[in-house]
Design a protein around this motif. Structure first.
Motif, short mmCIF file in Angstrom:
data_model
loop_
_atom_site.label_atom_id
_atom_site.label_comp_id
_atom_site.label_asym_id
_atom_site.label_seq_id
_atom_site.Cartn_x
_atom_site.Cartn_y
_atom_site.Cartn_z
N LEU A 9 15.74 -19.97 3.05
CA LEU A 9 16.72 -19.05 3.63
C LEU A 9 16.44 -18.77 5.10
CD1 LEU A 9 17.21 -16.53 0.68
CD2 LEU A 9 18.40 -18.67 1.18
N SER A 10 15.46 -19.47 5.68
CA SER A 10 15.25 -19.34 7.13
C SER A 10 16.10 -20.34 7.90
CB SER A 10 13.76 -19.57 7.46
OG SER A 10 13.38 -20.90 7.15
N ASP A 11 16.69 -21.29 7.19
CA ASP A 11 17.51 -22.32 7.84
C ASP A 11 18.93 -21.79 8.02
OD1 ASP A 11 18.77 -24.53 8.80
OD2 ASP A 11 18.33 -25.82 7.07
N GLU A 30 11.55 -10.10 -12.19
CA GLU A 30 11.29 -8.80 -11.56
C GLU A 30 12.25 -8.56 -10.40
OE1 GLU A 30 9.25 -6.44 -12.42
OE2 GLU A 30 8.14 -7.46 -14.02
N PRO A 31 12.57 -7.28 -10.14
CA PRO A 31 13.48 -6.96 -9.03
C PRO A 31 12.98 -7.53 -7.70
CG PRO A 31 13.18 -5.05 -10.42
CD PRO A 31 12.20 -6.09 -10.91
N HIS A 32 13.92 -8.07 -6.94
CA HIS A 32 13.63 -8.65 -5.63
C HIS A 32 14.93 -8.62 -4.83
CE1 HIS A 32 15.19 -11.85 -8.19
NE2 HIS A 32 15.61 -12.47 -7.09
N ALA A 33 14.89 -9.02 -3.58
CA ALA A 33 16.09 -9.02 -2.73
C ALA A 33 16.04 -10.23 -1.80
CB ALA A 33 16.19 -7.72 -1.93
N HIS A 34 17.21 -10.60 -1.25
CA HIS A 34 17.32 -11.72 -0.32
C HIS A 34 18.04 -11.27 0.94
CE1 HIS A 34 16.27 -14.27 -3.74
NE2 HIS A 34 17.27 -13.74 -4.41
N VAL A 35 17.72 -11.91 2.05
CA VAL A 35 18.42 -11.60 3.30
C VAL A 35 19.80 -12.26 3.33
CG1 VAL A 35 16.30 -11.24 4.62
CG2 VAL A 35 17.29 -13.54 4.47
N TRP A 36 20.03 -13.24 2.48
CA TRP A 36 21.35 -13.87 2.35
C TRP A 36 22.10 -13.23 1.18
CZ3 TRP A 36 22.08 -19.73 3.48
CH2 TRP A 36 21.39 -20.09 4.64
N TYR A 86 23.63 -19.23 -2.38
CA TYR A 86 23.23 -18.26 -1.36
C TYR A 86 24.12 -18.47 -0.13
CZ TYR A 86 18.98 -17.81 -4.17
OH TYR A 86 18.10 -17.60 -5.20
N LEU A 87 24.66 -17.39 0.43
CA LEU A 87 25.52 -17.45 1.61
C LEU A 87 24.81 -16.75 2.77
CD1 LEU A 87 27.52 -17.49 -0.96
CD2 LEU A 87 29.28 -16.89 0.70
N ARG A 88 24.74 -17.45 3.89
CA ARG A 88 24.08 -16.82 5.03
C ARG A 88 24.82 -15.54 5.41
NH1 ARG A 88 25.34 -21.22 9.85
NH2 ARG A 88 27.58 -20.81 10.06
N PRO A 89 24.14 -14.60 6.07
CA PRO A 89 24.72 -13.27 6.30
C PRO A 89 26.11 -13.27 6.93
CG PRO A 89 22.39 -13.24 6.79
CD PRO A 89 22.72 -14.66 6.50
N ALA A 90 26.37 -14.18 7.88
CA ALA A 90 27.68 -14.18 8.54
C ALA A 90 28.79 -14.50 7.54
CB ALA A 90 27.69 -15.20 9.68
N LEU A 91 28.53 -15.41 6.60
CA LEU A 91 29.54 -15.74 5.59
C LEU A 91 29.61 -14.64 4.53
CD1 LEU A 91 29.13 -19.56 4.89
CD2 LEU A 91 30.89 -18.41 6.21
N ALA A 92 28.45 -14.08 4.17
CA ALA A 92 28.43 -13.02 3.17
C ALA A 92 29.27 -11.83 3.61
CB ALA A 92 26.99 -12.59 2.89
N ALA A 93 29.34 -11.60 4.92
CA ALA A 93 30.09 -10.47 5.45
C ALA A 93 31.59 -10.59 5.22
CB ALA A 93 29.80 -10.30 6.95
N THR A 94 32.06 -11.80 4.87
CA THR A 94 33.49 -11.99 4.61
C THR A 94 33.85 -11.62 3.17
OG1 THR A 94 33.29 -14.32 3.91
CG2 THR A 94 33.51 -13.89 6.28
N LEU A 95 32.84 -11.32 2.35
CA LEU A 95 33.06 -10.95 0.96
C LEU A 95 32.77 -9.46 0.76
CD1 LEU A 95 31.45 -14.07 -0.77
CD2 LEU A 95 33.88 -13.66 -0.31
N ASP A 96 32.80 -8.99 -0.48
CA ASP A 96 32.60 -7.57 -0.77
C ASP A 96 31.26 -7.09 -0.24
OD1 ASP A 96 34.77 -6.91 -3.21
OD2 ASP A 96 34.14 -8.99 -3.10
#
Length: 262
Positions: A9-11, A30-36, A86-96
């Protein structure tokens, strides 16, 4: 159990990172999170996805959309064939910007599968692979934006009192009426009175109402998979007639008619 390597997810030069995984029944991630952002899709099997404020039951034909940064854990109810996008943050921002359960139609399913196959590094790319891949990504985004949102959400308490959260997780694992509130309370080491108060304070409802929501979500997930109404009723501790009455009262339609009305 061999797992596919996690995506890089660094790419940020790629728009999405697909991943296929298989998980056995009973596994807890176990609970975790992603930047994407992340789309979790169950091709077969059922899972509960737990976030800080709600749990979402995910059968086949459904997916969970997780915006970037949302902590989540996964409980595998039955052997699971999962496809992650996984969607990079810029694309994720176009969704909910909130967690959603998404209904996956035929086209969206094929797009998810296609993205995962295109992301297989062992596959030999065709000459038109970049253009084809970009078209898949664009169409998948459009389908995600227009897909119906589902009701399979259950409120969860935070972890400020582990007794209440443990009880809720136990009910999601075994939502049958055959297990009483008193039994659940005894297993968590708290009194019935204390847990009843905690339910009201943390979730704004009593235990019976909250468990009924879990039962309805469980029933809908099984109906989607084609499980017989009588089997679902028996698993949840109801007679077929009392289960049908409860289902109709809560959702406005008999369980036998639920899928035809979708």
């Amino acid at each position: 159990m061999a797992l596919a390597a996690p995506p890089d997810l660094s790419d940020t030069d790629v728009p999405v990172q697909p991943l296929a995984r298989t998980y056995p029944r009973g596994l807890f991630i176990e609970p975790h999170a992603h930047v994407w952002g992340q789309l979790l899709y169950a091709m077969s099997g059922v899972m509960w996805v737990e976030t800080p404020h709600e749990a979402l039951v995910v059968p086949p034909q459904r997916a969970v959309w997780l915006p970037p940064g949302v902590p989540h854990g996964i409980r595998v109810v039955s052997d699971l064939q999962m496809r992650n996008i996984y969607l990079r943050p810029a694309l994720a921002a176009t969704l909910d910007d909130r967690v959603q359960v998404i209904e996956v139609g035929g086209l969206l399913r094929e797009l998810i599968v296609g993205l995962v196959e295109q992301g297989d590094q062992s596959a030999q790319p065709a000459a038109d692979a970049p253009q084809y891949y970009e078209a898949l990504v664009s169409l998948a985004l459009l389908e995600l934006q227009r897909a119906k949102r589902s009701m399979l959400k259950i409120p969860l308490p935070d972890d400020s009192d582990r007794r209440l959260l443990n009880l809720c997780q136990a009910v999601m694992a075994a939502p049958s009426l055959d297990i009483s509130f008193e039994q659940h309370a005894q297993n968590t080491g708290a009194s019935v009175r204390t847990l009843a108060r905690l339910f009201k304070e943390a979730l704004g409802m009593g235990f019976a109402e909250w468990r009924r929501q879990v039962q309805l979500a469980t029933a809908v997930a099984e109906l989607i998979q084609g499980v017989a109404v009588s089997t679902i009723a028996r698993e949840l501790g109801y007679s077929p007639s009392s289960f049908s009455d409860m289902f109709r009262r809560e959702l406005g339609v008999a369980p036998s008619q639920f899928m035809t009305n979708r």
